[in-house]
Design a protein around this motif. Structure first.
Motif, PDB file in Angstrom:
ATOM      1  N   ASN A 136      42.007  69.507 -29.780  1.00  0.00           N
ATOM      2  CA  ASN A 136      41.034  68.663 -30.031  1.00  0.00           C
ATOM      3  C   ASN A 136      41.352  67.347 -28.645  1.00  0.00           C
ATOM      4  O   ASN A 136      42.177  66.421 -29.113  1.00  0.00           O
ATOM      5  CB  ASN A 136      41.157  67.941 -31.365  1.00  0.00           C
ATOM      6  CG  ASN A 136      40.491  66.561 -31.806  1.00  0.00           C
ATOM      7  OD1 ASN A 136      39.601  66.201 -30.901  1.00  0.00           O
ATOM      8  ND2 ASN A 136      40.282  66.300 -33.189  1.00  0.00           N
ATOM      9  N   MET A 137      40.445  67.377 -27.906  1.00  0.00           N
ATOM     10  CA  MET A 137      40.715  66.636 -26.675  1.00  0.00           C
ATOM     11  C   MET A 137      40.122  65.439 -26.833  1.00  0.00           C
ATOM     12  O   MET A 137      40.745  64.455 -25.983  1.00  0.00           O
ATOM     13  CB  MET A 137      40.208  67.301 -25.328  1.00  0.00           C
ATOM     14  CG  MET A 137      40.617  68.538 -25.198  1.00  0.00           C
ATOM     15  SD  MET A 137      42.584  68.734 -25.152  1.00  0.00           S
ATOM     16  CE  MET A 137      42.813  68.374 -23.315  1.00  0.00           C
ATOM     17  N   THR A 138      39.293  65.014 -27.700  1.00  0.00           N
ATOM     18  CA  THR A 138      38.684  63.618 -28.279  1.00  0.00           C
ATOM     19  C   THR A 138      40.065  63.060 -28.618  1.00  0.00           C
ATOM     20  O   THR A 138      40.226  61.539 -28.298  1.00  0.00           O
ATOM     21  CB  THR A 138      37.843  63.819 -29.031  1.00  0.00           C
ATOM     22  OG1 THR A 138      36.607  64.631 -28.536  1.00  0.00           O
ATOM     23  CG2 THR A 138      37.051  62.502 -29.335  1.00  0.00           C
ATOM     24  N   ALA A 139      40.808  63.693 -29.766  1.00  0.00           N
ATOM     25  CA  ALA A 139      41.914  62.776 -30.316  1.00  0.00           C
ATOM     26  C   ALA A 139      43.103  62.537 -29.541  1.00  0.00           C
ATOM     27  O   ALA A 139      43.430  61.536 -29.535  1.00  0.00           O
ATOM     28  CB  ALA A 139      42.045  63.874 -31.655  1.00  0.00           C
ATOM     29  N   ALA A 201      36.777  62.361 -24.096  1.00  0.00           N
ATOM     30  CA  ALA A 201      37.764  63.350 -24.104  1.00  0.00           C
ATOM     31  C   ALA A 201      38.487  63.736 -22.935  1.00  0.00           C
ATOM     32  O   ALA A 201      37.917  63.487 -21.843  1.00  0.00           O
ATOM     33  CB  ALA A 201      37.027  64.704 -24.505  1.00  0.00           C
ATOM     34  N   LEU A 202      39.751  64.136 -23.097  1.00  0.00           N
ATOM     35  CA  LEU A 202      40.673  64.558 -21.965  1.00  0.00           C
ATOM     36  C   LEU A 202      39.967  65.690 -21.220  1.00  0.00           C
ATOM     37  O   LEU A 202      39.349  66.744 -22.139  1.00  0.00           O
ATOM     38  CB  LEU A 202      42.134  64.631 -22.499  1.00  0.00           C
ATOM     39  CG  LEU A 202      43.057  63.754 -22.004  1.00  0.00           C
ATOM     40  CD1 LEU A 202      44.437  64.154 -22.622  1.00  0.00           C
ATOM     41  CD2 LEU A 202      43.250  63.222 -20.730  1.00  0.00           C
ATOM     42  N   TYR A 203      40.072  66.007 -20.081  1.00  0.00           N
ATOM     43  CA  TYR A 203      39.634  67.142 -19.603  1.00  0.00           C
ATOM     44  C   TYR A 203      40.497  67.786 -18.645  1.00  0.00           C
ATOM     45  O   TYR A 203      40.279  67.712 -17.627  1.00  0.00           O
ATOM     46  CB  TYR A 203      38.010  66.804 -19.041  1.00  0.00           C
ATOM     47  CG  TYR A 203      37.285  68.071 -18.617  1.00  0.00           C
ATOM     48  CD1 TYR A 203      37.132  68.820 -19.560  1.00  0.00           C
ATOM     49  CD2 TYR A 203      36.734  68.239 -17.325  1.00  0.00           C
ATOM     50  CE1 TYR A 203      36.175  70.030 -19.255  1.00  0.00           C
ATOM     51  CE2 TYR A 203      35.832  69.027 -17.026  1.00  0.00           C
ATOM     52  CZ  TYR A 203      35.737  70.148 -17.913  1.00  0.00           C
ATOM     53  OH  TYR A 203      34.782  71.301 -17.802  1.00  0.00           O
ATOM     54  N   CYS A 254      35.036  69.209 -25.309  1.00  0.00           N
ATOM     55  CA  CYS A 254      35.879  68.204 -25.897  1.00  0.00           C
ATOM     56  C   CYS A 254      37.109  69.106 -26.719  1.00  0.00           C
ATOM     57  O   CYS A 254      37.783  68.775 -27.539  1.00  0.00           O
ATOM     58  CB  CYS A 254      35.392  67.284 -26.897  1.00  0.00           C
ATOM     59  SG  CYS A 254      34.059  67.938 -27.934  1.00  0.00           S
ATOM     60  N   VAL A 255      37.092  70.542 -26.393  1.00  0.00           N
ATOM     61  CA  VAL A 255      37.896  71.523 -27.112  1.00  0.00           C
ATOM     62  C   VAL A 255      38.699  72.425 -26.106  1.00  0.00           C
ATOM     63  O   VAL A 255      37.686  72.742 -25.291  1.00  0.00           O
ATOM     64  CB  VAL A 255      36.995  72.275 -28.111  1.00  0.00           C
ATOM     65  CG1 VAL A 255      38.424  73.214 -28.847  1.00  0.00           C
ATOM     66  CG2 VAL A 255      36.494  71.256 -29.280  1.00  0.00           C
TER      67      VAL A 255
END
Ligand code: SIN
Length: 282
Positions: A136-139, A201-203, A254-255
């Protein structure tokens, strides 16, 4: 109350949607709700689905526009909208890509317009191994220390399949001259804003990023590695142990995901994937 019942797969990340038969066409309200559950949870699981490739394509279209995967060598011969992931051979020839996505990644990170999402349908699964992990790149972005957020928030990461290949895929043959001429470096923001939810979100996948623009390699590499390791800590991830008939749709914006090892000498695995068209990350 919504039209569908669901069970969260892990707290706030991923949901199993109950009562969906992917062979049937959802009505307008159902489609809207499925889409909004997808945007909310990042991953949707539908169990017990017995869809043909054509039905899988049709179901995927409820979430966006289908795009054919770039590694078209493994696209289904009768339905090129389906990418086949499998170690099964037919007349001595592999019917799909036998080893894919074993490194944490986001699909098509090396494309200027990476896919918005992917839907994987499990047809044959090994009794052990071959799970898929999701992050979960948003978290992960939300929890980053402020100091790191400030350091990276306006930065872009250079994606270089050529430069990153030797250290991310040491088991694969060196990049050929032809690949070098075809695989152009591109860059993407290291933090992206989801075009539909507006969330950050991290990418930073683990397969093709090479360096952060404007930073020396010696500073950039450890930072990218640190961000990747941070975002795949257990608290941000969900491990899916597949059952035949499972269908998982993830939001590639975002995943991140990663396939895990299975014993391909002993067991067979057959998965069909559809991919949804995306846009330029901002
Ligand atoms: C993928 O990276 O799309 C494949 C994931 C899997 O095979 O589990």
């Amino acid at each position: 109350m919504g039209l569908y019942s669901y069970r969260e797969l892990s707290s706030g990340f991923g949901a199993e949607i109950l009562g969906v038969d992917a062979r049937k066409t959802p009505n307008c309200l159902e489609r809207k709700e499925l889409k909004s559950l997808w945007l909310r949870f990042g991953i949707l699981l539908f169990r017990g689905q017995k869809v043909t490739p054509k039905e899988q394509v049709r179901f995927s279209q409820n979430f966006g526009v289908i795009t054919q995967y770039t590694r078209n060598k493994f696209n289904n011969e009768h339905n090129p909208d389906i990418l086949v992931l499998s170690n099964i051979t037919k007349e001595g020839k592999l019917i799909g890509s036998p080893v894919s996505g074993r490194v944490w990644h986001t699909d098509g990170h090396y494309l200027a317009e990476p896919p918005a999402g992917s839907l994987l349908h499990a047809i044959i699964v090994p009794p052990e191994g071959g799970d898929t992990l999701f992050a979960n790149m948003t978290a992960a972005w939300k929890d980053l220390p402020d100091k790191i957020k400030k350091r990276i928030q306006d930065k872009r990461v250079i994606i270089s399949r050529v430069q990153s290949r030797p250290y991310n895929y040491p088991d694969r043959p060196p990049v050929t001259e032809q690949e070098k001429s075809e695989w152009e470096d591109i860059s993407h923001p290291i933090v992206r804003v989801h075009p539909e939810t507006g969330k950050y979100a991290l990418y930073v996948g683990g397969n093709v990023p090479w360096k952060i623009e404007g930073m020396l390699l010696g500073e950039s590499l450890p930072l990218i590695t640190w961000l990747q390791e941070f975002s795949v800590m257990e608290r941000y991830t969900y491990r899916h142990v597949w059952q035949s008939g499972d269908m998982i749709l993830w939001d590639n914006r975002c995943v991140m995901h990663r396939a895990t090892w299975y014993d391909g000498e002993r067991y067979k695995r057959l998965m069909n994937r559809t991919t949804l068209l995306g846009d330029i990350p901002i």
